[in-house]
Design an enzyme around this catalytic site. Structure first.
Site, PDB file in Angstrom:
ATOM      1  CG  LEU A 113      -2.043  -0.994   1.305  1.00 39.28           C
ATOM      2  CD1 LEU A 113      -2.685  -0.981   2.686  1.00 39.28           C
ATOM      3  CD2 LEU A 113      -3.082  -0.688   0.234  1.00 39.28           C
ATOM      4  CG  ASP A 114      -0.121   4.922  -2.107  1.00 38.25           C
ATOM      5  OD1 ASP A 114      -0.472   5.532  -1.083  1.00 38.25           O
ATOM      6  OD2 ASP A 114      -0.832   4.859  -3.126  1.00 38.25           O
ATOM      7  CB  ILE A 115       3.607   6.822   1.816  1.00 41.60           C
ATOM      8  CG1 ILE A 115       3.918   7.374   3.214  1.00 41.60           C
ATOM      9  CG2 ILE A 115       3.327   7.942   0.815  1.00 41.60           C
ATOM     10  CD1 ILE A 115       5.213   8.165   3.278  1.00 41.60           C
ATOM     11  CB  SER A 117      -2.986   3.545   0.515  1.00 40.87           C
ATOM     12  OG  SER A 117      -3.060   4.182  -0.746  1.00 40.87           O
TER      13      SER A 117
END
Length: 256
Positions: A113-115, A117
Protein backbone atom coordinates in the site's frame (compact mmCIF):
# COMPACT_ATOMS: atom_id res chain seq x y z
CA UNK A 1 26.85 -25.92 -2.26
CA UNK A 2 24.97 -27.85 -4.90
CA UNK A 3 24.45 -26.56 -8.42
CA UNK A 4 21.54 -27.48 -10.67
CA UNK A 5 23.82 -29.38 -13.02
CA UNK A 6 24.77 -31.94 -10.36
CA UNK A 7 22.55 -34.97 -10.93
CA UNK A 8 24.42 -37.44 -8.66
CA UNK A 9 22.94 -36.12 -5.38
CA UNK A 10 19.49 -34.91 -4.31
CA UNK A 11 19.01 -31.35 -5.43
CA UNK A 12 17.34 -30.07 -2.29
CA UNK A 13 15.62 -26.70 -2.59
CA UNK A 14 16.58 -23.67 -4.64
CA UNK A 15 18.15 -21.07 -2.40
CA UNK A 16 15.77 -18.30 -3.50
CA UNK A 17 12.75 -20.44 -2.60
CA UNK A 18 14.34 -21.52 0.69
CA UNK A 19 15.02 -17.92 1.75
CA UNK A 20 11.62 -16.77 0.57
CA UNK A 21 9.91 -19.40 2.71
CA UNK A 22 12.12 -18.39 5.62
CA UNK A 23 10.66 -14.87 5.32
CA UNK A 24 13.93 -13.22 4.27
CA UNK A 25 12.62 -11.68 1.04
CA UNK A 26 10.77 -12.50 -2.16
CA UNK A 27 12.49 -14.72 -4.71
CA UNK A 28 13.15 -11.72 -6.91
CA UNK A 29 14.71 -9.79 -4.04
CA UNK A 30 16.82 -12.81 -3.06
CA UNK A 31 18.23 -12.93 -6.59
CA UNK A 32 19.20 -9.28 -6.27
CA UNK A 33 20.80 -9.98 -2.89
CA UNK A 34 22.84 -12.75 -4.50
CA UNK A 35 24.11 -10.26 -7.09
CA UNK A 36 25.06 -7.91 -4.26
CA UNK A 37 27.11 -10.65 -2.57
CA UNK A 38 24.98 -10.66 0.57
CA UNK A 39 24.28 -14.41 0.69
CA UNK A 40 26.75 -17.18 1.53
CA UNK A 41 26.59 -20.93 2.02
CA UNK A 42 29.30 -23.40 2.99
CA UNK A 43 31.66 -20.54 3.72
CA UNK A 44 31.47 -19.22 0.16
CA UNK A 45 29.43 -16.44 -1.46
CA UNK A 46 26.46 -17.70 -3.43
CA UNK A 47 26.88 -16.52 -7.01
CA UNK A 48 23.98 -18.18 -8.82
CA UNK A 49 20.24 -18.45 -8.06
CA UNK A 50 20.34 -22.09 -9.26
CA UNK A 51 22.22 -23.01 -6.07
CA UNK A 52 20.42 -25.65 -4.02
CA UNK A 53 20.18 -25.94 -0.25
CA UNK A 54 20.59 -29.45 1.12
CA UNK A 55 20.41 -31.08 4.53
CA UNK A 56 22.89 -29.50 6.92
CA UNK A 57 23.79 -26.51 4.74
CA UNK A 58 24.24 -23.27 6.69
CA UNK A 59 22.96 -20.22 4.82
CA UNK A 60 24.08 -16.75 5.83
CA UNK A 61 22.43 -13.46 4.89
CA UNK A 62 24.56 -10.40 5.63
CA UNK A 63 26.70 -12.67 7.80
CA UNK A 64 23.77 -13.90 9.91
CA UNK A 65 22.59 -17.53 9.81
CA UNK A 66 19.08 -18.16 8.55
CA UNK A 67 17.05 -20.56 10.64
CA UNK A 68 14.88 -23.42 9.47
CA UNK A 69 11.74 -22.19 7.71
CA UNK A 70 8.89 -22.26 10.21
CA UNK A 71 5.29 -23.16 9.56
CA UNK A 72 3.57 -20.63 7.34
CA UNK A 73 1.97 -17.81 9.31
CA UNK A 74 -0.10 -14.83 8.15
CA UNK A 75 -1.14 -11.68 10.00
CA UNK A 76 -3.73 -9.03 9.27
CA UNK A 77 -2.36 -5.54 9.89
CA UNK A 78 -4.18 -2.21 9.72
CA UNK A 79 -1.73 0.09 7.99
CA UNK A 80 -2.25 3.78 8.76
CA UNK A 81 -1.32 6.44 6.25
CA UNK A 82 2.18 7.85 6.57
CA UNK A 83 4.03 4.51 6.67
CA UNK A 84 6.07 3.01 3.83
CA UNK A 85 5.53 -0.66 2.95
CA UNK A 86 9.26 -1.32 2.65
CA UNK A 87 11.87 -2.71 5.05
CA UNK A 88 14.13 0.30 4.54
CA UNK A 89 13.37 3.69 3.01
CA UNK A 90 16.24 5.64 1.39
CA UNK A 91 14.61 8.88 2.52
CA UNK A 92 14.40 7.73 6.12
CA UNK A 93 10.61 7.71 6.28
CA UNK A 94 8.88 5.46 8.83
CA UNK A 95 8.00 1.96 7.63
CA UNK A 96 5.38 -0.64 8.45
CA UNK A 97 8.03 -3.08 9.63
CA UNK A 98 9.48 -0.63 12.14
CA UNK A 99 6.03 -0.36 13.72
CA UNK A 100 5.65 -4.09 14.40
CA UNK A 101 6.13 -5.64 17.86
CA UNK A 102 9.70 -6.69 18.67
CA UNK A 103 8.57 -10.30 19.18
CA UNK A 104 7.40 -10.58 15.56
CA UNK A 105 9.39 -12.94 13.35
CA UNK A 106 10.85 -11.66 10.09
CA UNK A 107 7.92 -11.03 7.74
CA UNK A 108 7.22 -9.66 4.27
CA UNK A 109 4.07 -8.01 2.96
CA UNK A 110 1.65 -9.47 0.45
CA UNK A 111 1.69 -6.65 -2.07
CA UNK A 112 1.98 -3.06 -0.94
CA UNK A 113 0.00 0.00 0.00
CA UNK A 114 1.49 3.38 -0.88
CA UNK A 115 2.43 5.82 1.88
CA UNK A 116 -0.89 7.70 1.71
CA UNK A 117 -3.09 4.58 1.65
CA UNK A 118 -4.61 2.83 4.64
CA UNK A 119 -6.22 -0.43 5.54
CA UNK A 120 -5.60 -4.14 5.33
CA UNK A 121 -2.05 -5.31 4.73
CA UNK A 122 -1.31 -9.02 4.91
CA UNK A 123 2.04 -9.96 6.42
CA UNK A 124 3.61 -13.42 6.28
CA UNK A 125 6.80 -15.19 7.29
CA UNK A 126 6.66 -17.09 3.98
CA UNK A 127 7.95 -15.01 1.07
CA UNK A 128 7.05 -17.77 -1.38
CA UNK A 129 3.41 -17.53 -0.29
CA UNK A 130 3.50 -13.73 -0.52
CA UNK A 131 4.59 -13.93 -4.14
CA UNK A 132 1.92 -16.52 -4.92
CA UNK A 133 -0.88 -14.40 -3.46
CA UNK A 134 0.30 -11.26 -5.28
CA UNK A 135 0.08 -12.83 -8.73
CA UNK A 136 -3.06 -12.25 -10.85
CA UNK A 137 -3.41 -16.03 -11.10
CA UNK A 138 -4.56 -16.12 -7.49
CA UNK A 139 -7.71 -14.29 -8.70
CA UNK A 140 -8.01 -12.72 -5.27
CA UNK A 141 -10.10 -9.56 -5.28
CA UNK A 142 -8.73 -6.50 -3.47
CA UNK A 143 -11.56 -4.23 -2.30
CA UNK A 144 -11.22 -0.56 -1.31
CA UNK A 145 -13.29 2.25 0.10
CA UNK A 146 -12.29 5.39 -1.78
CA UNK A 147 -13.19 9.00 -1.02
CA UNK A 148 -12.99 11.28 -4.04
CA UNK A 149 -13.40 15.00 -4.62
CA UNK A 150 -15.22 16.04 -7.77
CA UNK A 151 -18.33 15.23 -9.78
CA UNK A 152 -18.82 11.48 -10.18
CA UNK A 153 -20.07 10.33 -13.58
CA UNK A 154 -21.64 6.96 -12.74
CA UNK A 155 -21.73 5.88 -16.38
CA UNK A 156 -17.96 6.39 -16.80
CA UNK A 157 -17.43 4.74 -13.43
CA UNK A 158 -19.30 1.64 -14.58
CA UNK A 159 -17.30 1.52 -17.83
CA UNK A 160 -14.10 0.88 -15.84
CA UNK A 161 -15.14 -2.79 -15.77
CA UNK A 162 -13.91 -2.96 -19.38
CA UNK A 163 -10.48 -1.53 -18.55
CA UNK A 164 -9.20 2.00 -19.09
CA UNK A 165 -6.20 4.01 -20.23
CA UNK A 166 -4.67 7.09 -18.66
CA UNK A 167 -1.54 8.92 -19.78
CA UNK A 168 -0.57 6.06 -22.08
CA UNK A 169 -0.88 3.33 -19.44
CA UNK A 170 -3.46 0.60 -19.90
CA UNK A 171 -5.28 -0.56 -16.76
CA UNK A 172 -7.27 -3.74 -16.33
CA UNK A 173 -10.84 -4.30 -15.24
CA UNK A 174 -12.00 -2.35 -12.20
CA UNK A 175 -15.42 -2.67 -10.62
CA UNK A 176 -16.44 0.66 -9.09
CA UNK A 177 -19.70 1.92 -7.65
CA UNK A 178 -20.95 5.09 -5.98
CA UNK A 179 -21.95 4.64 -2.33
CA UNK A 180 -22.73 8.17 -1.17
CA UNK A 181 -22.21 11.85 -1.97
CA UNK A 182 -22.05 14.89 0.27
CA UNK A 183 -21.23 18.15 -1.42
CA UNK A 184 -18.21 17.68 -3.67
CA UNK A 185 -17.05 14.54 -1.82
CA UNK A 186 -18.16 11.00 -2.61
CA UNK A 187 -17.40 7.53 -1.29
CA UNK A 188 -16.87 4.71 -3.77
CA UNK A 189 -16.36 0.98 -3.44
CA UNK A 190 -13.63 -0.15 -5.83
CA UNK A 191 -12.58 -3.75 -6.54
CA UNK A 192 -9.79 -5.15 -8.70
CA UNK A 193 -7.78 -8.36 -9.07
CA UNK A 194 -4.49 -6.83 -10.16
CA UNK A 195 -3.16 -3.43 -9.27
CA UNK A 196 -0.38 -1.38 -10.79
CA UNK A 197 1.42 1.24 -8.71
CA UNK A 198 -1.08 3.93 -7.61
CA UNK A 199 -3.59 2.50 -10.08
CA UNK A 200 -6.79 3.60 -8.35
CA UNK A 201 -5.53 7.16 -7.88
CA UNK A 202 -4.48 7.45 -11.52
CA UNK A 203 -7.63 5.89 -12.93
CA UNK A 204 -9.76 8.25 -10.84
CA UNK A 205 -7.64 11.16 -12.03
CA UNK A 206 -8.56 10.10 -15.54
CA UNK A 207 -12.20 10.61 -14.50
CA UNK A 208 -11.35 14.09 -13.13
CA UNK A 209 -11.65 12.84 -9.57
CA UNK A 210 -9.09 13.46 -6.83
CA UNK A 211 -8.63 10.64 -4.31
CA UNK A 212 -8.45 12.12 -0.81
CA UNK A 213 -8.62 8.85 1.09
CA UNK A 214 -8.06 5.22 0.11
CA UNK A 215 -8.71 2.33 2.50
CA UNK A 216 -8.24 -1.34 1.59
CA UNK A 217 -10.98 -3.29 3.35
CA UNK A 218 -10.26 -6.79 2.05
CA UNK A 219 -7.67 -8.88 0.24
CA UNK A 220 -9.14 -12.11 -1.06
CA UNK A 221 -11.01 -13.83 1.79
CA UNK A 222 -9.32 -11.75 4.50
CA UNK A 223 -11.09 -8.69 5.88
CA UNK A 224 -9.89 -5.55 7.66
CA UNK A 225 -12.84 -5.97 10.01
CA UNK A 226 -12.61 -4.02 13.24
CA UNK A 227 -8.82 -3.76 13.36
CA UNK A 228 -7.77 -0.30 14.45
CA UNK A 229 -4.82 1.56 12.92
CA UNK A 230 -1.52 -0.25 13.68
CA UNK A 231 -3.35 -3.22 15.16
CA UNK A 232 -2.09 -6.68 14.22
CA UNK A 233 -3.84 -10.03 14.43
CA UNK A 234 -2.60 -13.46 13.35
CA UNK A 235 -4.84 -15.53 11.10
CA UNK A 236 -5.52 -18.92 12.76
CA UNK A 237 -3.81 -21.86 11.08
CA UNK A 238 -7.13 -23.60 10.48
CA UNK A 239 -8.43 -20.55 8.61
CA UNK A 240 -5.25 -20.41 6.51
CA UNK A 241 -5.61 -24.04 5.49
CA UNK A 242 -9.24 -23.47 4.56
CA UNK A 243 -8.61 -20.32 2.52
CA UNK A 244 -5.24 -21.19 0.93
CA UNK A 245 -5.32 -24.78 -0.33
CA UNK A 246 -2.04 -26.61 -0.80
CA UNK A 247 0.12 -24.68 1.64
CA UNK A 248 3.59 -26.21 1.46
CA UNK A 249 4.87 -27.64 4.72
CA UNK A 250 8.41 -26.54 5.65
CA UNK A 251 11.16 -28.84 4.40
CA UNK A 252 12.70 -30.53 7.43
CA UNK A 253 16.47 -30.42 7.12
CA UNK A 254 18.63 -32.60 9.34
CA UNK A 255 21.81 -31.19 10.80
CA UNK A 256 25.06 -33.02 10.31
Amino acid sequence: MTEETNTDTPKGERIAKFLARAGVASRRDVERMIEEGRIAMGGQPVTHPATFVQSGDIVLVDGNPVGEPERTRVWRYHKPDGLMTTHKDPQGRATVFESLPEAMPRVVSVGRLDINSEGLLLLTNDGELARRLELPGSAWIRRYRVRVFGVVDEKRLAELIHGSEFEGVRYGSIEAGLDSTKGDNSWLTVSLKEGKNREIRRVMQGLNLHVSRLIRVSYGPFQLGTLKARELEEVPGKTLREQIPGLAAPVRRRTR
